[in-house]
Design a protein around this motif. Sequence first.
Motif, mmCIF file in Angstrom:
data_model
loop_
_atom_site.group_PDB
_atom_site.id
_atom_site.type_symbol
_atom_site.label_atom_id
_atom_site.label_comp_id
_atom_site.label_asym_id
_atom_site.label_seq_id
_atom_site.Cartn_x
_atom_site.Cartn_y
_atom_site.Cartn_z
ATOM 1 N N LEU A 254 0.824 -1.206 0.000
ATOM 2 C CA LEU A 254 0.000 0.000 0.000
ATOM 3 C C LEU A 254 0.859 1.257 0.000
ATOM 4 C CD1 LEU A 254 -2.869 1.080 0.060
ATOM 5 C CD2 LEU A 254 -2.796 1.008 2.545
ATOM 6 N N ASP A 255 1.946 1.266 0.765
ATOM 7 C CA ASP A 255 2.841 2.431 0.767
ATOM 8 C C ASP A 255 3.486 2.629 -0.603
ATOM 9 O OD1 ASP A 255 2.202 2.803 3.386
ATOM 10 O OD2 ASP A 255 4.010 1.827 4.182
ATOM 11 N N ALA A 256 3.885 1.525 -1.234
ATOM 12 C CA ALA A 256 4.498 1.642 -2.561
ATOM 13 C C ALA A 256 3.490 2.145 -3.588
ATOM 14 C CB ALA A 256 5.060 0.290 -2.986
ATOM 15 N N LEU A 257 2.254 1.694 -3.491
ATOM 16 C CA LEU A 257 1.237 2.130 -4.446
ATOM 17 C C LEU A 257 0.897 3.603 -4.250
ATOM 18 C CD1 LEU A 257 -0.652 1.181 -6.712
ATOM 19 C CD2 LEU A 257 -2.346 0.628 -4.969
ATOM 20 N N LEU A 258 0.806 4.044 -2.995
ATOM 21 C CA LEU A 258 0.478 5.444 -2.738
ATOM 22 C C LEU A 258 1.632 6.380 -3.044
ATOM 23 C CD1 LEU A 258 -1.545 5.113 0.599
ATOM 24 C CD2 LEU A 258 -2.421 5.411 -1.713
ATOM 25 N N SER A 259 2.839 5.848 -3.164
ATOM 26 C CA SER A 259 3.976 6.702 -3.516
ATOM 27 C C SER A 259 4.018 7.058 -5.001
ATOM 28 C CB SER A 259 5.284 6.005 -3.127
ATOM 29 O OG SER A 259 5.467 4.823 -3.904
ATOM 30 N N HIS A 294 4.089 3.596 -21.308
ATOM 31 C CA HIS A 294 5.221 4.203 -20.594
ATOM 32 C C HIS A 294 4.902 4.363 -19.110
ATOM 33 C CE1 HIS A 294 8.013 5.035 -23.838
ATOM 34 N NE2 HIS A 294 7.013 5.489 -24.591
ATOM 35 N N ARG A 295 3.683 4.787 -18.793
ATOM 36 C CA ARG A 295 3.311 4.914 -17.381
ATOM 37 C C ARG A 295 3.387 3.565 -16.676
ATOM 38 N NH1 ARG A 295 -2.170 8.675 -17.933
ATOM 39 N NH2 ARG A 295 -1.125 10.657 -18.464
ATOM 40 N N LEU A 296 2.945 2.520 -17.355
ATOM 41 C CA LEU A 296 2.965 1.199 -16.752
ATOM 42 C C LEU A 296 4.391 0.711 -16.519
ATOM 43 C CD1 LEU A 296 0.745 -0.797 -15.880
ATOM 44 C CD2 LEU A 296 1.051 -1.941 -18.072
ATOM 45 N N VAL A 297 5.266 0.968 -17.468
ATOM 46 C CA VAL A 297 6.666 0.544 -17.317
ATOM 47 C C VAL A 297 7.316 1.266 -16.141
ATOM 48 C CG1 VAL A 297 8.929 0.599 -18.417
ATOM 49 C CG2 VAL A 297 6.941 -0.142 -19.712
ATOM 50 N N HIS A 298 7.143 2.587 -16.064
ATOM 51 C CA HIS A 298 7.737 3.341 -14.969
ATOM 52 C C HIS A 298 7.122 2.960 -13.622
ATOM 53 C CE1 HIS A 298 10.186 5.789 -17.571
ATOM 54 N NE2 HIS A 298 9.131 6.218 -18.261
ATOM 55 N N ALA A 299 5.817 2.702 -13.615
ATOM 56 C CA ALA A 299 5.178 2.314 -12.360
ATOM 57 C C ALA A 299 5.683 0.954 -11.888
ATOM 58 C CB ALA A 299 3.663 2.288 -12.542
ATOM 59 N N HIS A 300 5.863 0.002 -12.802
ATOM 60 C CA HIS A 300 6.401 -1.303 -12.420
ATOM 61 C C HIS A 300 7.821 -1.171 -11.892
ATOM 62 C CE1 HIS A 300 3.455 -3.971 -14.949
ATOM 63 N NE2 HIS A 300 2.871 -3.340 -13.940
ATOM 64 N N ALA A 301 8.607 -0.301 -12.501
ATOM 65 C CA ALA A 301 9.977 -0.110 -12.012
ATOM 66 C C ALA A 301 9.988 0.491 -10.606
ATOM 67 C CB ALA A 301 10.753 0.778 -12.981
ATOM 68 N N ARG A 306 10.465 -0.896 -4.395
ATOM 69 C CA ARG A 306 9.914 -0.854 -3.041
ATOM 70 C C ARG A 306 9.398 -2.206 -2.553
ATOM 71 N NH1 ARG A 306 8.360 4.144 -0.880
ATOM 72 N NH2 ARG A 306 8.965 5.939 -2.134
ATOM 73 N N ILE A 307 9.049 -3.093 -3.478
ATOM 74 C CA ILE A 307 8.495 -4.400 -3.108
ATOM 75 C C ILE A 307 9.535 -5.460 -3.455
ATOM 76 C CG2 ILE A 307 6.592 -6.007 -3.435
ATOM 77 C CD1 ILE A 307 4.887 -3.661 -4.330
ATOM 78 N N PRO A 308 10.144 -6.112 -2.484
ATOM 79 C CA PRO A 308 11.231 -7.065 -2.784
ATOM 80 C C PRO A 308 10.767 -8.246 -3.635
ATOM 81 C CG PRO A 308 11.243 -6.433 -0.460
ATOM 82 C CD PRO A 308 9.969 -5.915 -1.044
ATOM 83 N N GLU A 309 9.605 -8.810 -3.334
ATOM 84 C CA GLU A 309 9.179 -9.987 -4.086
ATOM 85 C C GLU A 309 8.818 -9.658 -5.526
ATOM 86 O OE1 GLU A 309 4.853 -9.603 -1.862
ATOM 87 O OE2 GLU A 309 5.761 -11.552 -2.130
ATOM 88 N N LEU A 310 8.522 -8.405 -5.830
ATOM 89 C CA LEU A 310 8.243 -8.026 -7.217
ATOM 90 C C LEU A 310 9.520 -7.890 -8.021
ATOM 91 C CD1 LEU A 310 5.888 -7.260 -9.120
ATOM 92 C CD2 LEU A 310 6.274 -4.879 -8.483
ATOM 93 N N ALA A 311 10.620 -7.556 -7.364
ATOM 94 C CA ALA A 311 11.886 -7.403 -8.084
ATOM 95 C C ALA A 311 12.499 -8.744 -8.463
ATOM 96 C CB ALA A 311 12.869 -6.597 -7.240
ATOM 97 N N ASP A 312 12.037 -9.852 -7.865
ATOM 98 C CA ASP A 312 12.634 -11.166 -8.127
ATOM 99 C C ASP A 312 11.962 -11.911 -9.260
ATOM 100 O OD1 ASP A 312 14.264 -10.617 -5.982
ATOM 101 O OD2 ASP A 312 13.005 -11.691 -4.529
ATOM 102 N N VAL A 313 10.906 -11.370 -9.853
ATOM 103 C CA VAL A 313 10.201 -12.065 -10.931
ATOM 104 C C VAL A 313 10.520 -11.392 -12.254
ATOM 105 C CG1 VAL A 313 8.353 -12.775 -9.382
ATOM 106 C CG2 VAL A 313 8.150 -10.631 -10.628
ATOM 107 N N PRO A 314 10.384 -12.097 -13.375
ATOM 108 C CA PRO A 314 10.612 -11.471 -14.683
ATOM 109 C C PRO A 314 9.591 -10.380 -14.972
ATOM 110 C CG PRO A 314 10.676 -13.877 -14.844
ATOM 111 C CD PRO A 314 10.167 -13.551 -13.477
ATOM 112 N N LEU A 315 9.918 -9.557 -15.955
ATOM 113 C CA LEU A 315 9.042 -8.435 -16.284
ATOM 114 C C LEU A 315 7.676 -8.895 -16.778
ATOM 115 C CD1 LEU A 315 11.562 -6.059 -18.099
ATOM 116 C CD2 LEU A 315 10.774 -5.946 -15.740
ATOM 117 N N GLU A 316 7.663 -9.995 -17.550
ATOM 118 C CA GLU A 316 6.380 -10.429 -18.104
ATOM 119 C C GLU A 316 5.467 -11.053 -17.055
ATOM 120 O OE1 GLU A 316 9.521 -13.588 -18.799
ATOM 121 O OE2 GLU A 316 9.294 -11.425 -19.125
#
Length: 429
Positions: A254-259, A294-301, A306-316
Amino acid sequence: MTRSVETTSSEDSELSLPAPKERRRLREAAELTHDEVAAAVGVTAATVRSWESGRTDPRGRKRELYTQFLARLSARPQDGGPAGAPGEAKTARAAEEPAADPPVPDRPTPDGPTSDTQAPDRPALDRPAPDRPTSDAPTSDARTEPERLPAEPPARVPVPGPAEAFDGLYALAARDLTRQAYLLTGRRALALEAVEKSFVQAWDRWPEVATDPDPVGWVRAIAYEYALSPWHRFRRAHRHLDKPPAEPADRILLDALLSLSPANRRTVLLYDGVGLDLPDTAAETEATTPTAGHRLVHAHADLADRIPELADVPLEKQSALLRDLFTALRPPVDLEPRPAAVVRGGGERRTRLWTRATLSLTAMIAVSTSYTLMTAPTRYEPPLAPGESVSGVPPLAGPQQLTERGKQLHDKLRADPQAGPARIAPRIE
């Protein structure tokens, strides 16, 4: 960029979706247009073309509906099509139409009706049946026609009124929209207020919403706009966030999404949370498809930082993981919306109050105008000019003040008015 913003691969989904060419073949075999398929699934015709060309794939609820729709189309050649499949109306109408009229029979002979025009158990229509033994009935080799039973009228399905339709839409989408508004704002009161405002506006403009291809999307757009309005920061009740979730993973999410910025936050929630494809997400956020990508790419980055488990999965696979995280998040507050009848009644009362206030103001203006017309002068009266001092004019001159001798002469002339020399040169003596 294309891999990061496209939908998840087919092996990640539980629904088996045919290939793009097979989708088009099934639609053309059923003689359906893109608009008919779009109306059945609840998307636009451009989205259906994009699915059939292979540029994008449906996601979430749309993927499930589209897969079931294609499955019904593929089953139609074997069993005539399931009930409710698009295009079935043509087949149903053809089945309900009566068969072609039989050939006109020849005139009956005096002995009775001919064997190829009258059924064995049905009397002739032009005259009463003859009272003859059964031996005079038509021969066994005669052609007979089965008796036609009158077609029963189809049962009338009661059409729900506007209030019932609104309550159904509210029961379908209110809870999900409240949860989405909470993810956008982090405030329970603002989320409930945004959803109620959107449904009140939908009830005020119900004819437009009822004919909209996607009424849930219509309400969702209003709720998102109200929830993300920058004017709420000036309201004391919405300056601070609610208490964070109890689970650490939910609190980090929630903190990452609100940022994120409001535009990126809305794009991520529509694409990853709701399950819209990229063109529909761009249309709802009033942006072009490349801009939404572009917004989606930057938002995922930003979320991956901020979310460790999201950084460990592939982009797709980030979209599928975010969808699971959004679904598993447990808000620490109660997000149960009020009943539909309460929201609808509150909107009606507010409308009545505004109507009465408008009528009262109009009546006051009319009374004031009438009083002004009655008391106003009927002609122009020029105002009196104010006095001014004039300089340069000599003072008014008059006779000199009488002396004592002059006063005596004046009195004498008054007392002795006779004519004569004495009057011309009067003397005091």
